[in-house]
Design a protein around this motif. Structure first.
Motif, PDB file in Angstrom:
ATOM      1  N   UNK A  56       0.841  -1.284   0.046  1.00  0.00           N
ATOM      2  CA  UNK A  56       0.032   0.010   0.094  1.00  0.00           C
ATOM      3  C   UNK A  56       0.904   1.083  -0.021  1.00  0.00           C
ATOM      4  N   UNK A  57       0.789   2.120  -1.094  1.00  0.00           N
ATOM      5  CA  UNK A  57       1.712   3.217  -1.202  1.00  0.00           C
ATOM      6  C   UNK A  57       0.798   4.499  -0.965  1.00  0.00           C
ATOM      7  N   UNK A  58      -0.552   4.376  -0.924  1.00  0.00           N
ATOM      8  CA  UNK A  58      -1.349   5.737  -0.643  1.00  0.00           C
ATOM      9  C   UNK A  58      -2.669   5.286  -0.272  1.00  0.00           C
ATOM     10  N   UNK A  59      -3.627   6.255   0.320  1.00  0.00           N
ATOM     11  CA  UNK A  59      -4.819   5.802   0.820  1.00  0.00           C
ATOM     12  C   UNK A  59      -5.495   7.155   0.594  1.00  0.00           C
ATOM     13  N   UNK A  76      -0.343  10.040   0.233  1.00  0.00           N
ATOM     14  CA  UNK A  76       0.700   9.217  -0.448  1.00  0.00           C
ATOM     15  C   UNK A  76       1.901   8.865   0.504  1.00  0.00           C
ATOM     16  N   UNK A  77       2.609   7.958   0.604  1.00  0.00           N
ATOM     17  CA  UNK A  77       3.696   7.528   1.368  1.00  0.00           C
ATOM     18  C   UNK A  77       4.748   8.637   1.101  1.00  0.00           C
ATOM     19  N   UNK A  78       5.343   9.205   1.839  1.00  0.00           N
ATOM     20  CA  UNK A  78       6.285  10.410   1.665  1.00  0.00           C
ATOM     21  C   UNK A  78       7.426  10.033   0.645  1.00  0.00           C
ATOM     22  N   UNK A  79       7.948   8.630   0.860  1.00  0.00           N
ATOM     23  CA  UNK A  79       8.992   8.201  -0.095  1.00  0.00           C
ATOM     24  C   UNK A  79       8.448   7.934  -1.692  1.00  0.00           C
ATOM     25  N   UNK A  81       6.213  10.314  -3.195  1.00  0.00           N
ATOM     26  CA  UNK A  81       5.590  11.510  -3.566  1.00  0.00           C
ATOM     27  C   UNK A  81       6.220  11.984  -4.847  1.00  0.00           C
ATOM     28  N   UNK A  82       5.416  12.714  -5.729  1.00  0.00           N
ATOM     29  CA  UNK A  82       5.984  13.160  -6.927  1.00  0.00           C
ATOM     30  C   UNK A  82       6.088  12.011  -8.075  1.00  0.00           C
ATOM     31  N   UNK A  83       5.501  11.008  -7.831  1.00  0.00           N
ATOM     32  CA  UNK A  83       5.412   9.797  -8.803  1.00  0.00           C
ATOM     33  C   UNK A  83       4.082   9.704  -9.411  1.00  0.00           C
ATOM     34  N   UNK A  84       3.300  10.672  -9.440  1.00  0.00           N
ATOM     35  CA  UNK A  84       1.800  10.641 -10.026  1.00  0.00           C
ATOM     36  C   UNK A  84       0.867   9.594  -9.338  1.00  0.00           C
ATOM     37  N   UNK A  85       1.197   9.252  -8.033  1.00  0.00           N
ATOM     38  CA  UNK A  85       0.244   8.412  -7.292  1.00  0.00           C
ATOM     39  C   UNK A  85      -0.912   9.114  -6.919  1.00  0.00           C
ATOM     40  N   UNK A  86      -0.426  10.327  -6.335  1.00  0.00           N
ATOM     41  CA  UNK A  86      -1.740  11.358  -5.829  1.00  0.00           C
ATOM     42  C   UNK A  86      -2.656  11.706  -6.855  1.00  0.00           C
TER      43      UNK A  86
END
Ligand SMILES: CC(C)(COP(=O)(O)OP(=O)(O)OC[C@H]1O[C@@H](n2cnc3c(N)ncnc32)[C@H](O)[C@@H]1OP(=O)(O)O)[C@@H](O)C(=O)NCCC(=O)NCCS
Length: 148
Positions: A56-59, A76-79, A81-86
């Motif tokens: 799980x990387x985001x919720x 999104x998990x801080x590690x 961030x910035x990968x388009x997951x949000x």
């Protein structure tokens, strides 16, 4: 990346994701509120998790009080961030709300550190309280005025 409905088995990792964002994005006092929110999910709002490589990387979720909807506890998990997951998680929730009938606007309470992210999706600031969540974390209320 897959998006699944939250289950209690995801609880510990969601709290870990919250913890990774404490300081800049969340105030420590919000932790118990988040845990209370997670523990009320079987009767309350919809909540989702994003899974990448089995983890799980985001919720994030939605709360509907028709005609108003809210985006709730998106992170999104801080590690990661910035990968388009949000973006994926937010678009998923907004699409869900778009398909729900009777929603006139979508609100979110966030901070000055992420208001730019939501502005990109058409949200506008309706109120801002300096240090509203804690030292260095303003409470920024936003509303989506287009697209829904
Ligand atoms: C806000 C958050 C969900 C963004 O997720 P992310 O996966 O890092 O964002 P993405 O990689 O999808 O970014 C998408 C775009 O938004 C921009 N963006 C990301 N965070 C931003 C921010 N804080 N302010 C302005 N723009 C931002 C990116 O630059 C990117 O722009 P581009 O499409 O023009 O390249 C993430 O920073 C987060 O979880 N923050 C902590 C939790 C939080 O504060 N949640 C707020 C609601 S409770």
């Amino acid at each position: 990346m897959v998006i699944l409905q939250y289950q209690t088995g995801h609880r510990a990792r969601c709290v870990e994701i919250f913890d990774s964002n404490v300081g800049e994005y969340f105030a420590p006092w919000e932790r118990s509120e988040f845990i209370e929110f997670l523990d009320s999910l079987d009767v309350g709002p919809e909540y989702y998790v994003c899974i990448s490589d089995g983890q799980v990387v985001a919720c994030g979720g939605v709360r509907i009080k028709s005609p108003i909807a809210e985006l709730a506890w998106g992170m999104v998990h801080k590690d990661c961030h910035g990968k388009g997951i949000g973006t994926i998680l937010t678009d998923y929730r907004l699409l869900y709300l778009e398909k729900s009938t009777g929603i006139e606007c979508v609100k979110i309470d966030t901070s000055q550190h992420t208001e730019g992210f939501y502005k990109k999706r058409g949200f506008i600031v309706t109120k801002s309280i300096h240090n509203g969540f804690g030292e260095g974390i303003d409470c920024v209320s936003m509303k989506l005025v287009t697209g829904i």
